[in-house]
Write an enzyme that holds these catalytic residues in place. Structure first.
Site, PDB file in Angstrom:
ATOM      1  N   CYS A 221     -36.899  11.381  58.936  1.00  0.00           N
ATOM      2  CA  CYS A 221     -38.085  12.013  58.510  1.00  0.00           C
ATOM      3  C   CYS A 221     -38.728  12.877  59.631  1.00  0.00           C
ATOM      4  CB  CYS A 221     -39.099  10.953  58.113  1.00  0.00           C
ATOM      5  SG  CYS A 221     -39.505   9.881  59.222  1.00  0.00           S
TER       6      CYS A 221
ATOM      7  N   MET B 242     -48.108   2.492  50.675  1.00  0.00           N
ATOM      8  CA  MET B 242     -47.660   3.306  49.821  1.00  0.00           C
ATOM      9  C   MET B 242     -47.081   4.637  50.575  1.00  0.00           C
ATOM     10  SD  MET B 242     -50.983   2.628  47.367  1.00  0.00           S
ATOM     11  CE  MET B 242     -50.155   3.486  45.936  1.00  0.00           C
ATOM     12  N   SER B 243     -45.996   4.799  50.287  1.00  0.00           N
ATOM     13  CA  SER B 243     -45.323   6.003  50.880  1.00  0.00           C
ATOM     14  C   SER B 243     -45.600   7.186  50.437  1.00  0.00           C
ATOM     15  CB  SER B 243     -43.742   5.658  51.014  1.00  0.00           C
ATOM     16  OG  SER B 243     -43.390   5.703  49.727  1.00  0.00           O
ATOM     17  N   GLY B 244     -46.086   7.084  49.116  1.00  0.00           N
ATOM     18  CA  GLY B 244     -46.164   8.379  48.297  1.00  0.00           C
ATOM     19  C   GLY B 244     -44.995   8.536  47.176  1.00  0.00           C
ATOM     20  N   GLY B 245     -44.065   7.713  47.193  1.00  0.00           N
ATOM     21  CA  GLY B 245     -43.132   7.496  46.297  1.00  0.00           C
ATOM     22  C   GLY B 245     -43.367   6.741  45.065  1.00  0.00           C
ATOM     23  N   VAL B 246     -42.483   6.868  44.208  1.00  0.00           N
ATOM     24  CA  VAL B 246     -42.532   6.304  42.897  1.00  0.00           C
ATOM     25  C   VAL B 246     -42.459   4.709  43.092  1.00  0.00           C
ATOM     26  CG1 VAL B 246     -39.991   6.220  42.310  1.00  0.00           C
ATOM     27  CG2 VAL B 246     -41.612   5.980  40.248  1.00  0.00           C
ATOM     28  N   ASP B 247     -41.432   3.835  44.212  1.00  0.00           N
ATOM     29  CA  ASP B 247     -41.153   2.613  44.219  1.00  0.00           C
ATOM     30  C   ASP B 247     -42.407   1.895  44.636  1.00  0.00           C
ATOM     31  OD1 ASP B 247     -38.592   2.859  43.209  1.00  0.00           O
ATOM     32  OD2 ASP B 247     -37.947   3.357  45.246  1.00  0.00           O
ATOM     33  N   SER B 248     -43.220   2.441  45.651  1.00  0.00           N
ATOM     34  CA  SER B 248     -44.511   1.840  46.281  1.00  0.00           C
ATOM     35  C   SER B 248     -45.500   1.884  45.183  1.00  0.00           C
ATOM     36  CB  SER B 248     -44.757   2.283  47.770  1.00  0.00           C
ATOM     37  OG  SER B 248     -45.000   3.891  47.488  1.00  0.00           O
TER      38      SER B 248
ATOM     39  N   CYS C 195     -37.882   1.386  62.200  1.00  0.00           N
ATOM     40  CA  CYS C 195     -39.238   1.472  61.388  1.00  0.00           C
ATOM     41  C   CYS C 195     -39.449   0.125  60.690  1.00  0.00           C
ATOM     42  CB  CYS C 195     -39.226   2.735  60.598  1.00  0.00           C
ATOM     43  SG  CYS C 195     -40.786   3.272  59.843  1.00  0.00           S
TER      44      CYS C 195
ATOM     45  N   LEU D 204     -49.044   4.964  56.019  1.00  0.00           N
ATOM     46  CA  LEU D 204     -48.963   5.129  57.305  1.00  0.00           C
ATOM     47  C   LEU D 204     -48.753   6.620  57.623  1.00  0.00           C
ATOM     48  CD1 LEU D 204     -46.522   2.253  57.909  1.00  0.00           C
ATOM     49  CD2 LEU D 204     -48.707   2.185  57.611  1.00  0.00           C
TER      50      LEU D 204
END
Length: 376
Positions: free
Chosen positions: A193, A1-7, A95, A26
């Protein structure tokens, strides 16, 4: 979960599909300030907190796994090494290849999980014999199958993309809002990033140094100088210190970077047109062209589409596998000839091949052949 809406939405959908889901964020830097902050990044402290809030709403366990050392070695150091060699790397591709679907997947399988699910927009389909294939997402405008082109058959067997069939990103944001996720309107992450201010040239100069050198035209004449060849990329127009104007008065572009001699080669825009690309570091996303029945023999050429950037249009092409010059027996390179020239392609970029909507495979470009001969 990246912290974005998609994940966040992908995790919620995986739960509703009946899977036992654990959210994992991560940590890719032990000094989070060295990564982009706010909405521009994908792995900052703020992003970790956003991911945890979404996991709490979904009702799943949430962990932060430290992959900072692996990320530095496999992505950041690789990025530096590629630029030092005069190539143009794709850190997001590395990545996915070495972190999300190698290091992360390896750890997940060791802990007893069956798969890694992400918020990428791509589809996995199964052929008549049960072999898994990677395909474009339903929403081609958001399709991310290009950056997943490095996945292997084994990795596809343990991957899930719950958003692949979603008609649009707007639908995902609406679903996130309905679920009460604070990230529903969070902007998409972009840029590199691990370069905090977006100044790639300055970032590289601090790590590999910068030495003054010359800029030459295609015939070898010196037409300017530079403060470090590593900072230049193929197709670049701005930032060229050219003291000699072109004969026709037209602007010139970077055509080649030569780190060994610390030289940069420039020329007209049309010289950026590429008639052929080739690479020996290649992989198939599932069955290769022979096992898929696309060709009968490994030496046969085959029709496909090639895409060289995440958001570029695919171009019809003919590809073939040929013995690699000067290599050991059995080593091959993938040679791709587009039906119309590609523009501004640089060694180090990734060429992803498609057959219809299916991702067939990819190669890292080692060499290119210009469509415009060098003047005599």
């Amino acid at each position: 979960m990246s912290g974005g809406v998609d994940s966040a939405v992908a995790a919620a959908r995986a739960v509703e599909a009946g899977h036992e889901v654990v959210g994992v964020h991560l940590a890719l830097s032990r000094m989070p300030g060295t990564l982009r902050t706010g909405a521009r990044g994908c792995c900052t402290i703020e992003d970790s907190m956003d991911a945890q809030r979404a996991a709490n709403i979904i009702g799943i366990p949430y962990y932060v796994w430290d992959f900072s050392e692996r990320f530095k070695l496999d992505v950041v150091d690789d990025f530096i090494a590629e630029y030092t060699a005069g190539r143009t790397p794709n850190p997001c591709m590395r990545c996915n290849e070495r972190i999300k679907f190698a290091a992360l997947l390896e750890k997940a399988l060791d802990l007893g999980f069956d798969a890694v699910a992400t918020g990428h927009y791509a589809n996995i389909q199964t052929d008549a014999d049960g072999n898994r294939e990677l395909h474009r997402a339903a929403d081609w405008a958001k399709d991310q199958s290009y950056v997943l082109g490095v996945l292997t058959s084994e990795q596809l067997a343990h991957s899930m993309f719950p958003l692949g069939a979603t008609p649009s990103k707007a639908e995902v944001r609406a679903e996130a809002a309905a679920r009460g996720f604070s990230v529903a309107t969070k902007p998409d992450s972009h840029d590199i990033c691990f370069i905090p201010d977006g100044d790639t040239r300055g970032w590289l100069a601090e790590r590999v140094g910068a030495e003054q050198g010359v800029i030459r035209d295609r015939t070898g004449d010196v037409v300017g100088s530079h403060e470090g060849a590593n900072a230049f990329t193929i197709g670049q127009r701005k930032g060229l210190n050219l003291g000699v104007p072109s004969a026709d008065g037209r602007p010139r572009f970077v055509l080649e970077v030569k780190p060994a001699s610390n030289e940069v080669v420039v020329g007209p825009r049309e010289a950026l047109d590429i008639a052929e690309v080739a690479g020996s570091k290649l992989s198939w996303a599932g069955l290769g062209p022979v096992d898929s029945g696309i060709i009968a023999d490994a030496a046969d050429p085959f029709d496909c589409f090639v895409q060289i950037r995440a958001h570029s249009e695919p171009v019809a092409a003919v590809a073939r596998l040929v013995p690699r010059t000067g290599a050991s027996e059995g080593q091959v390179e993938l040679v791709i000839r587009p039906n119309v020239p590609l523009n501004g392609v640089a060694p180090g970029q990734t060429a992803v091949l498609y057959v219809g909507t299916r991702v067939l495979g990819q190669c890292t470009i080692d060499r290119t052949v210009s469509a415009v001969p060098v003047p005599a």
